[in-house]
Motif scaffolding. Structure first.
Motif, PDB file in Angstrom:
ATOM      1  N   PHE A   1      37.956  58.839  84.689  1.00 59.97           N
ATOM      2  CA  PHE A   1      38.776  59.566  83.710  1.00 59.97           C
ATOM      3  C   PHE A   1      40.132  58.861  83.672  1.00 59.97           C
ATOM      4  O   PHE A   1      40.750  58.648  84.716  1.00 59.97           O
TER       5      PHE A   1
ATOM      6  N   VAL B   1      43.792  58.339  81.111  1.00 57.54           N
ATOM      7  CA  VAL B   1      44.630  58.397  79.911  1.00 57.54           C
ATOM      8  C   VAL B   1      45.713  57.341  80.092  1.00 57.54           C
ATOM      9  O   VAL B   1      46.240  57.162  81.213  1.00 57.54           O
TER      10      VAL B   1
ATOM     11  N   ARG C   1      50.276  63.317  80.756  1.00 58.33           N
ATOM     12  CA  ARG C   1      51.034  64.583  80.796  1.00 58.33           C
ATOM     13  C   ARG C   1      51.512  65.028  79.426  1.00 58.33           C
ATOM     14  O   ARG C   1      52.555  65.644  79.299  1.00 58.33           O
TER      15      ARG C   1
ATOM     16  N   GLY D   1      48.923  66.251  77.249  1.00 61.11           N
ATOM     17  CA  GLY D   1      47.811  67.078  76.768  1.00 61.11           C
ATOM     18  C   GLY D   1      46.612  66.282  76.261  1.00 61.11           C
ATOM     19  O   GLY D   1      45.596  66.884  75.891  1.00 61.11           O
TER      20      GLY D   1
ATOM     21  N   GLY E   1      44.588  64.298  77.992  1.00 67.30           N
ATOM     22  CA  GLY E   1      43.484  64.444  78.953  1.00 67.30           C
ATOM     23  C   GLY E   1      42.740  65.750  78.719  1.00 67.30           C
ATOM     24  O   GLY E   1      41.508  65.780  78.713  1.00 67.30           O
ATOM     25  N   LYS E   2      43.489  66.820  78.491  1.00 71.06           N
ATOM     26  CA  LYS E   2      42.859  68.138  78.251  1.00 71.06           C
ATOM     27  C   LYS E   2      41.993  68.078  76.994  1.00 71.06           C
ATOM     28  O   LYS E   2      40.880  68.588  76.971  1.00 71.06           O
TER      29      LYS E   2
ATOM     30  N   ASP F   1      33.579  62.819  91.250  1.00 71.17           N
ATOM     31  CA  ASP F   1      33.415  61.676  92.153  1.00 71.17           C
ATOM     32  C   ASP F   1      34.788  61.110  92.544  1.00 71.17           C
ATOM     33  O   ASP F   1      35.513  60.597  91.693  1.00 71.17           O
TER      34      ASP F   1
ATOM     35  N   SER G   1      41.248  61.650  92.033  1.00 74.59           N
ATOM     36  CA  SER G   1      42.607  61.273  92.445  1.00 74.59           C
ATOM     37  C   SER G   1      43.447  62.549  92.534  1.00 74.59           C
ATOM     38  O   SER G   1      43.034  63.611  92.043  1.00 74.59           O
TER      39      SER G   1
ATOM     40  N   GLY H   1      45.129  67.826  90.357  1.00 79.93           N
ATOM     41  CA  GLY H   1      46.189  68.627  89.723  1.00 79.93           C
ATOM     42  C   GLY H   1      45.781  69.073  88.325  1.00 79.93           C
ATOM     43  O   GLY H   1      46.013  70.216  87.929  1.00 79.93           O
TER      44      GLY H   1
ATOM     45  N   LYS I   1      45.406  72.889  87.168  1.00 75.11           N
ATOM     46  CA  LYS I   1      46.276  73.401  86.103  1.00 75.11           C
ATOM     47  C   LYS I   1      45.472  73.972  84.932  1.00 75.11           C
ATOM     48  O   LYS I   1      45.722  75.074  84.467  1.00 75.11           O
ATOM     49  N   HIS I   2      44.516  73.209  84.432  1.00 76.42           N
ATOM     50  CA  HIS I   2      43.840  73.613  83.195  1.00 76.42           C
ATOM     51  C   HIS I   2      42.649  74.545  83.412  1.00 76.42           C
ATOM     52  O   HIS I   2      42.283  75.286  82.506  1.00 76.42           O
TER      53      HIS I   2
HETATM   54  N1  ACO Z   1      51.155  63.422  88.749  1.00 78.21           N
HETATM   55  C1  ACO Z   1      50.641  64.623  89.080  1.00 78.21           C
HETATM   56  N2  ACO Z   1      49.804  65.327  88.272  1.00 78.21           N
HETATM   57  C2  ACO Z   1      49.491  64.804  87.094  1.00 78.21           C
HETATM   58  C3  ACO Z   1      49.989  63.544  86.682  1.00 78.21           C
HETATM   59  C4  ACO Z   1      50.858  62.858  87.570  1.00 78.21           C
HETATM   60  N3  ACO Z   1      51.407  61.687  87.272  1.00 78.21           N
HETATM   61  N4  ACO Z   1      49.491  63.260  85.478  1.00 78.21           N
HETATM   62  C5  ACO Z   1      48.714  64.306  85.118  1.00 78.21           C
HETATM   63  N5  ACO Z   1      48.708  65.231  86.105  1.00 78.21           N
HETATM   64  C6  ACO Z   1      48.015  66.528  86.076  1.00 78.21           C
HETATM   65  C7  ACO Z   1      49.048  67.645  86.207  1.00 78.21           C
HETATM   66  O1  ACO Z   1      48.406  68.822  86.628  1.00 78.21           O
HETATM   67  C8  ACO Z   1      49.540  67.777  84.791  1.00 78.21           C
HETATM   68  O2  ACO Z   1      50.213  69.001  84.530  1.00 78.21           O
HETATM   69  P1  ACO Z   1      51.841  69.032  84.653  1.00 78.21           P
HETATM   70  O3  ACO Z   1      52.346  67.906  83.824  1.00 78.21           O
HETATM   71  O4  ACO Z   1      52.214  70.383  84.127  1.00 78.21           O
HETATM   72  O5  ACO Z   1      52.129  68.845  86.120  1.00 78.21           O
HETATM   73  C9  ACO Z   1      48.249  67.698  84.024  1.00 78.21           C
HETATM   74  O6  ACO Z   1      47.429  66.748  84.768  1.00 78.21           O
HETATM   75  C10 ACO Z   1      48.500  67.202  82.612  1.00 78.21           C
HETATM   76  O7  ACO Z   1      47.375  67.435  81.808  1.00 78.21           O
HETATM   77  P2  ACO Z   1      47.082  66.478  80.576  1.00 78.21           P
HETATM   78  O8  ACO Z   1      48.352  66.026  79.936  1.00 78.21           O
HETATM   79  O9  ACO Z   1      46.074  67.154  79.714  1.00 78.21           O
HETATM   80  O10 ACO Z   1      46.363  65.265  81.327  1.00 78.21           O
HETATM   81  P3  ACO Z   1      46.624  63.695  81.171  1.00 78.21           P
HETATM   82  O11 ACO Z   1      46.621  63.312  79.749  1.00 78.21           O
HETATM   83  O12 ACO Z   1      47.778  63.278  82.011  1.00 78.21           O
HETATM   84  O13 ACO Z   1      45.266  63.120  81.841  1.00 78.21           O
HETATM   85  C11 ACO Z   1      44.451  62.135  83.892  1.00 78.21           C
HETATM   86  C12 ACO Z   1      44.910  63.437  83.182  1.00 78.21           C
HETATM   87  C13 ACO Z   1      43.244  61.567  83.162  1.00 78.21           C
HETATM   88  C14 ACO Z   1      44.052  62.484  85.340  1.00 78.21           C
HETATM   89  C15 ACO Z   1      45.614  61.125  83.850  1.00 78.21           C
HETATM   90  O14 ACO Z   1      46.696  61.650  84.572  1.00 78.21           O
HETATM   91  C16 ACO Z   1      45.284  59.753  84.391  1.00 78.21           C
HETATM   92  O15 ACO Z   1      44.734  58.919  83.711  1.00 78.21           O
HETATM   93  N6  ACO Z   1      45.638  59.455  85.667  1.00 78.21           N
HETATM   94  C17 ACO Z   1      45.485  58.125  86.227  1.00 78.21           C
HETATM   95  C18 ACO Z   1      44.027  57.789  86.510  1.00 78.21           C
HETATM   96  C19 ACO Z   1      43.365  58.824  87.384  1.00 78.21           C
HETATM   97  O16 ACO Z   1      43.879  59.224  88.428  1.00 78.21           O
HETATM   98  N7  ACO Z   1      42.171  59.250  86.942  1.00 78.21           N
HETATM   99  C20 ACO Z   1      41.277  60.140  87.680  1.00 78.21           C
HETATM  100  C21 ACO Z   1      40.510  59.305  88.650  1.00 78.21           C
HETATM  101  S1  ACO Z   1      39.267  60.165  89.579  1.00 78.21           S
HETATM  102  C22 ACO Z   1      37.922  60.276  88.532  1.00 78.21           C
HETATM  103  O17 ACO Z   1      37.969  59.830  87.427  1.00 78.21           O
HETATM  104  C23 ACO Z   1      36.675  60.985  89.013  1.00 78.21           C
END
Ligand code: ACO
Length: 217
Positions: A126, A128, A134, A136, A138-139, A159, A162, A167, A171-172
């Motif tokens: 997963f 973004v 952050r 929306g 990803g949601k 799997d 991270s 988080g 959250k969602h």
């Molecule tokens: N630090 C902590 N929490 C985070 C962060 C961050 N940098 N980014 C997103 N989140 C979490 C928080 O709960 C956040 O809510 P908040 O801003 O109120 O704290 C929430 O996600 C935000 O939701 P969205 O905006 O809908 O999600 P987003 O577009 O950021 O996508 C994703 C979430 C895919 C996990 C993204 O942060 C990302 O790509 N991260 C880097 C790669 C990663 O870690 N991917 C998951 C690997 S594990 C796997 O795929 C099985």
């Protein structure tokens, strides 16, 4: 600035497309020549996003590549483009990737009993785009996947999530209480509820053996 050497607009008639082992978006209609052209472009997009995801997760090898998807039986990659950014010629074109699949897993339930779960829904990768997290996106991507697959968040195994994904799920979807596992999958309380049909007890735990024994006394 465009990341790809081709115009991706025709590949995204809608913001989110799903791609299976054919490497064609589910929206594709066309002849064989067009299919070859589209699979080549889709492969470049999947490889690029898979690479960015690996970098974000500090992995040496990407979890998602076009070649791995082509060889899979039951995996799907959802890709998201920001059509407004695309049409204005700005930004990073494809902004998200979500790979899911079904796996047969040996898992522990809440009582610590080992179970074999066939076709467990799995979140495999997963991502973004770093600059767009952050906000929306990803949601939106996750929600689209849930409604397409008719999956419930609590029934998904994840799997090697991270910290960001943990988080995100908290959250969602209010997912917080984890059922400890011996493998790298994370499951949440509620995963096993009302769904005993697909499960086969693998090995009896002490508590279950005692329960069975008590029936005879
Ligand atoms: N630090 C902590 N929490 C985070 C962060 C961050 N940098 N980014 C997103 N989140 C979490 C928080 O709960 C956040 O809510 P908040 O801003 O109120 O704290 C929430 O996600 C935000 O939701 P969205 O905006 O809908 O999600 P987003 O577009 O950021 O996508 C994703 C979430 C895919 C996990 C993204 O942060 C990302 O790509 N991260 C880097 C790669 C990663 O870690 N991917 C998951 C690997 S594990 C796997 O795929 C099985």
């Amino acid at each position: 600035m465009a990341v790809f050497k081709f115009d991706i607009r025709s590949l995204f008639p809608q913001p989110i497309v799903k791609v299976d082992s054919s490497l064609l978006p589910h929206t594709f209609h066309g002849n064989r020549r067009q299919a070859l052209e589209v699979t080549a472009k889709m492969s470049a997009i999947i490889d690029h996003l898979g690479q960015l995801s690996a970098i974000a997760q500090k992995l040496n090898i990407p979890i998602t590549t076009a070649q791995k998807l082509r060889k899979s039986d039951n995996q799907i990659v959802y890709l998201m483009a920001d059509l407004a950014e695309l049409n204005s010629g700005r930004g990073d074109e494809v902004v998200g990737l979500l790979k899911i699949g079904m796996k047969d897993l040996y898992l522990f339930d809440e009582l610590g009993q080992s179970r074999k779960v066939d076709n467990a829904p799995c979140i495999l990768d997963f991502y973004v785009h770093d600059k767009r997290q952050r906000s929306g996106l990803g949601k939106k991507l996750f929600q689209t996947m849930l409604s397409e697959e008719k999956w419930e968040p609590v029934k998904c195994s994840v799997d090697r999530p991270s910290e960001k994904l943990l988080g995100f799920l908290k959250k969602h979807y209010g997912l917080e209480h984890v059922i400890p596992q011996a493998n790298h999958f994370v499951l949440y309380d509620g995963f096993f509820e009302h769904d005993k049909a697909n499960e086969q007890p693998h090995e009896m735990t002490r508590s279950r053996r005692m329960l069975m024994a008590n029936r005879y006394f």
